[in-house]
Every structure is written in C-alpha cells, then in structure tokens.
Design an enzyme around this catalytic site. Structure first.
Site, PDB file in Angstrom:
ATOM      1  N   GLU A 198      23.029  71.084  17.744  1.00 21.75           N
ATOM      2  CA  GLU A 198      22.496  72.435  17.606  1.00 21.75           C
ATOM      3  C   GLU A 198      23.576  73.520  17.577  1.00 21.75           C
ATOM      4  O   GLU A 198      23.701  74.325  18.517  1.00 21.75           O
ATOM      5  CB  GLU A 198      21.501  72.737  18.748  1.00 21.75           C
ATOM      6  CG  GLU A 198      20.269  71.863  18.699  1.00 21.75           C
ATOM      7  CD  GLU A 198      19.130  72.386  19.568  1.00 21.75           C
ATOM      8  OE1 GLU A 198      19.309  73.399  20.274  1.00 21.75           O
ATOM      9  OE2 GLU A 198      18.044  71.795  19.522  1.00 21.75           O
ATOM     10  N   GLU A 234      15.733  65.125  18.558  1.00 22.96           N
ATOM     11  CA  GLU A 234      15.181  65.644  19.821  1.00 22.96           C
ATOM     12  C   GLU A 234      13.804  66.219  19.560  1.00 22.96           C
ATOM     13  O   GLU A 234      13.601  66.888  18.539  1.00 22.96           O
ATOM     14  CB  GLU A 234      16.013  66.801  20.393  1.00 22.96           C
ATOM     15  CG  GLU A 234      17.187  66.431  21.225  1.00 22.96           C
ATOM     16  CD  GLU A 234      17.831  67.660  21.871  1.00 22.96           C
ATOM     17  OE1 GLU A 234      17.131  68.617  22.212  1.00 22.96           O
ATOM     18  OE2 GLU A 234      19.066  67.639  22.014  1.00 22.96           O
TER      19      GLU A 234
HETATM   20  C1  NOJ Z   1      18.060  71.348  22.838  1.00 20.43           C
HETATM   21  C2  NOJ Z   1      19.309  70.875  23.507  1.00 20.43           C
HETATM   22  O1  NOJ Z   1      20.038  70.064  22.642  1.00 20.43           O
HETATM   23  C3  NOJ Z   1      19.072  70.160  24.818  1.00 20.43           C
HETATM   24  O2  NOJ Z   1      20.293  70.065  25.467  1.00 20.43           O
HETATM   25  C4  NOJ Z   1      18.031  70.908  25.617  1.00 20.43           C
HETATM   26  O3  NOJ Z   1      17.901  70.408  26.901  1.00 20.43           O
HETATM   27  C5  NOJ Z   1      16.718  70.821  24.872  1.00 20.43           C
HETATM   28  N1  NOJ Z   1      16.875  71.450  23.574  1.00 20.43           N
HETATM   29  C6  NOJ Z   1      15.562  71.497  25.591  1.00 20.43           C
HETATM   30  O4  NOJ Z   1      15.826  72.842  25.731  1.00 20.43           O
END
Ligand code: NOJ
Length: 445
Positions: A167, A356
């Site tokens: 991200e 994710e």
């Molecule tokens: C994106 C992130 O990559 C991760 O580290 C985070 O915990 C999750 N979203 C949830 O916010």
C-alpha cells in the site's frame, strides 16, 4: 452456501501479517529502530499510548503461529521482512541474527507445507534513513535497492513469491501528508516526493527480484476503494474523480507505464517540477507477474471548497447510516466487486491477487470462544462478490485474509481487532475465533 471449491482447485488461499504488527522484539537481537518504534514513543500519536515493542511476540512464537496458519487450512503465509531487523541502519552492516530469523520463519513455513509470500516493505522504514529524509529523499532509492538485493540473494532460493511494496498510497499519505502514521511528516511537498520515490522503489524492486531470483513470481500491493460521488451533481462527480486519482490511480498507473494521472488532476503538475525524473515513466514501470489489491471499504465523497487542493471530503458510513465495522468502515461487497473490476479493466495486468481483506469487530473473549458472527458475515459477502468476479472471467488467482491474529493496528494501537485468532496481549494466549473455524470449514469444502 459459498464453497472454496467454487473458486477452482488452483485458487490460492492465504492469510497475511506484517512484521511491525506482530513480531515484537523491537529493540533486541540486533534490530535497529524503525520509524514506528520512534513514532509510537511520541505522545498522543498512538491510541492509549500503545507501542509495538512486544506486539504478538511472534519473534518467539513464530513456530506455533505458523502451525496455526496450517491448522486453519490456509496454503499461503504472507509476512514481511523488517528492514531494520536485517539492516539496522537501513544500509551497510547486516544483522546476522535478523537474517537468521527470517530463514527460520521461511523454513517453518516450508516444513508445514505453506508457501511463503514475502512483502519487502510493510511500512517499517529504518529510523536512520528517516533522518536523511526518509521517502522524501532521493537517497532512499539506493538504500531500498540495497535492501531488496540483500533479501533476494539471501532468501531467493527458498522464496519465489514477492510483494515489493505494501500500500504505497497508505504509507505516503498517512505518513508524509497527514502525519497520522509514522514518520509523522505533513504537507503536499513531502507527500509528492514520497510518492515519487516509492513509485521508483516499486519498479526498481521488481527489476532487482527479476534479475536475482530465478523463477520469481513478483507483485506489489495497492490499497483500493471504490469512490462514489455523494450526489450526481457535477461538483460531487468531479470531487470523486479527484479522490479516485489520489487513492486508486496514483501508483498503479505509473507501474503500468501510464505515468501519473496528471491530466485528470492538475494539482499534480505543480509538484512534478521539483523532480527532474518525474516524467521518466520507463523507470516507474515494471512488468509485474501479479498485482495485489487490498480493499476494505468504499468512499463516498462530496464537493467541499474549504478543503485545500482536493476540494472534496468523505461522508462517513455512520453519518449515512450504512453498515460499518468497528473502524467505521462501510461494509459493502458490491463496492468490492466494482473496484476490482475497475482495476481489472487496465490492460496488461496479468493476474490479480487479493492480498488483504478483512474486518475489525468488537470481539469479546468469553471462556474459550469469540463469537464474531459479523466478521463471518463480512467474509461471506466479500467472498461472494469475489466469486462473481471470477465467474465473469477476471483473472483473480488468490485471496489472503487480513489477518491471522489481532495485532498492532498502527495508530489504532491494539484497539482494533482484525484477527481470525484472538490475541490476549497480556498473556499472548491465542484463541481461534468463530471466523477462524468458519474459514477452516470453508477451506475444507
Ligand atoms: C492495510 C495494511 O496493509 C495493514 O497493515 C492494516 O493492518 C490493514 N490494512 C487494516 O487496516
């Protein structure tokens, strides 16, 4: 009832974690400080003053945690390498204990029949590099390439699946524009500098892995959110378009060789002047084997002339009386479908993996149980949307749930629980939640 077998025998199912969020041992075994170690010591930065010093103690419990991944029935374990654990100063001397630790983690995965997917950068920049300007400094690219080369040469014979950045929009916007994540820098100048260097790192990282790791499967992971105008007025529609440039198009388009989305968002042009390399689209692109997409929620935006630059603001799910998670994030599987289709429409994406997706809930441990029916419902809805996408012929080849166990949720500290496994942060006792058991059954089906 949705079944894993509906996705076909080759579909890859995994669970994802990140170093800072689970490892702990933050200042031991030769690890250097990361920006999150220092940021969390600044008063008021992390809710309730939490810090990642111990987190889930994965550093000491990695064996049982990895066995848990297997018990839940996943085939992929996605984790990240902490840059300051292997290079305490970000470059130069290597920390042998850190190198050994990831060998152990990888070996444990392989011994349990799990395929490791390794993220190179999941937000834990070495503090020593931040002192040189962090992602805003051009020197970051030399250092990142050194780190990438080290990881590729050290683990490349055992690890074939790599994710270069996690991200980039997340860490550049929250950490370098809004200052609510580490390192806490603010302003558009630092943001756009960080964006540019991250875009270079993303493509350079791909090229290094390609040359160093025979047979590598190389990807990078983008956050994405469907952006919906609050009304169909021209002002709201234009506001949504600017938000879309910022949140969805800023990193994928240069990676695909399309350059930055400047024509649809003129403010970018102002900032391009400071980097002579800004329009070197060749260096910003790489032929990734897969694109990782991470989606949690859509965003509804409204024109707002008082917001500088974007002139747009989000209208939250709660105020629109929409179902939302404990983070206040709208639950909307149709928007998951829409945003994946938006990305899939780019020509030359070979393959998409959802790297994710998940939900934070107000989990309660009662006896030995966590009845997280809301999370189960979330997964059912989102996986249903994913199946629809797959059945329409989009090349989506895998899904990774966020996350194995409750962990350090950045500025939220330990207050937001996203895990399939409940973690008691005092005792480090793990308890499989109902959603974990649900996944176990689902993956057997
Ligand atoms: C994106 C992130 O990559 C991760 O580290 C985070 O915990 C999750 N979203 C949830 O916010």
């Amino acid at each position: 009832m949705i079944k894993a077998s509906d996705f076909g025998p080759d579909f890859l199912w995994g669970v994802a974690v990140a170093a800072t969020q689970i490892e702990g041992a933050a200042d031991s075994y030769g690890k250097g400080p990361s920006i999150w170690d220092t940021f969390s010591k600044r008063s008021g930065k992390i809710k309730k003053g939490h810090h990642p010093a111990t987190a889930c103690d994965f550093y000491h419990q990695y064996q049982s945690d990895i066995r848990l991944v297997k018990t839940l029935g996943f085939k992929i374990f996605r984790f990240s390498i902490s840059w300051p654990r292997v290079l305490p100063f970000g470059k130069g001397p290597v920390n042998k204990e850190g190198i050994r630790f990831y060998h152990d983690v990888i070996d444990e995965c392989l011994a349990n029949g799990l395929v490791p997917y390794v993220t190179l950068y999941h937000w834990d920049l070495p503090e020593a590099l931040e002192r040189e300007g962090g992602w805003t400094a051009f020197s970051i690219n030399h250092a990142f390439n050194e780190f990438t080369t080290l990881c590729a040469r050290t683990y490349g014979d055992k690890v074939k699946n790599w994710i270069v950045l996690n991200e980039p929009f997340g860490f550049t916007s929250l950490g370098y524009m809004l200052g609510i994540h580490a390192p806490g820098q603010t302003g558009l100048t630092s943001f756009f500098s960080a964006v540019h260097h991250a875009a270079i790192a993303q493509a350079d990282g791909g090229r290094i892995l390609r040359s160093e790791v025979p047979g590598a499967n190389i990807g990078t992971s983008f956050s994405c959110s469907e952006v919906v105008p609050y009304t169909q007025s021209e002002a709201d529609v234009m506001a949504a378009s600017r938000f879309d440039c910022l949140m969805n198009r800023l990193f994928i388009e240069p990676a695909l060789g399309m350059g930055y989305p400047e024509t649809d968002w003129d403010v970018m042009e102002k900032f391009t002047i400071q980097h002579s390399t800004w329009r070197h689209t060749g260096r910003l692109s790489f032929d990734f084997d897969f694109i990782g997409l991470q989606n949690y929620f859509p965003i509804t935006v409204k024109y707002n002339p008082f917001v500088p630059i974007l002139q747009a603001w989000e209208v939250k799910a709660k105020s629109r009386k929409k179902p939302h998670t404990a983070m206040g994030w709208e639950i909307n599987a149709d928007s998951f479908y829409n945003i994946i289709k938006q990305f899939a429409a780019y020509p030359n994406i070979k393959n998409i993996m959802i790297t994710e997706n998940g939900a934070a809930c107000h989990d309660k441990l009662t006896g030995n149980c966590v009845q997280d029916t809301e999370r189960i419902e979330y997964f059912r809805l989102y996986l249903g949307a994913l199946l629809k996408i797959k059945q329409e012929g989009i090349n989506v080849t895998g899904y990774m749930a966020w996350t194995l166990m409750d962990n350090f949720e950045w500025a939220e500290g330990f207050n937001a629980r996203f895990g399939l496994v409940y973690n008691d942060f005092k005792t480090q006792q793990r308890t499989i939640k109902d959603s974990g058991y649900w996944f176990q059954e689902f993956l057997k089906s």
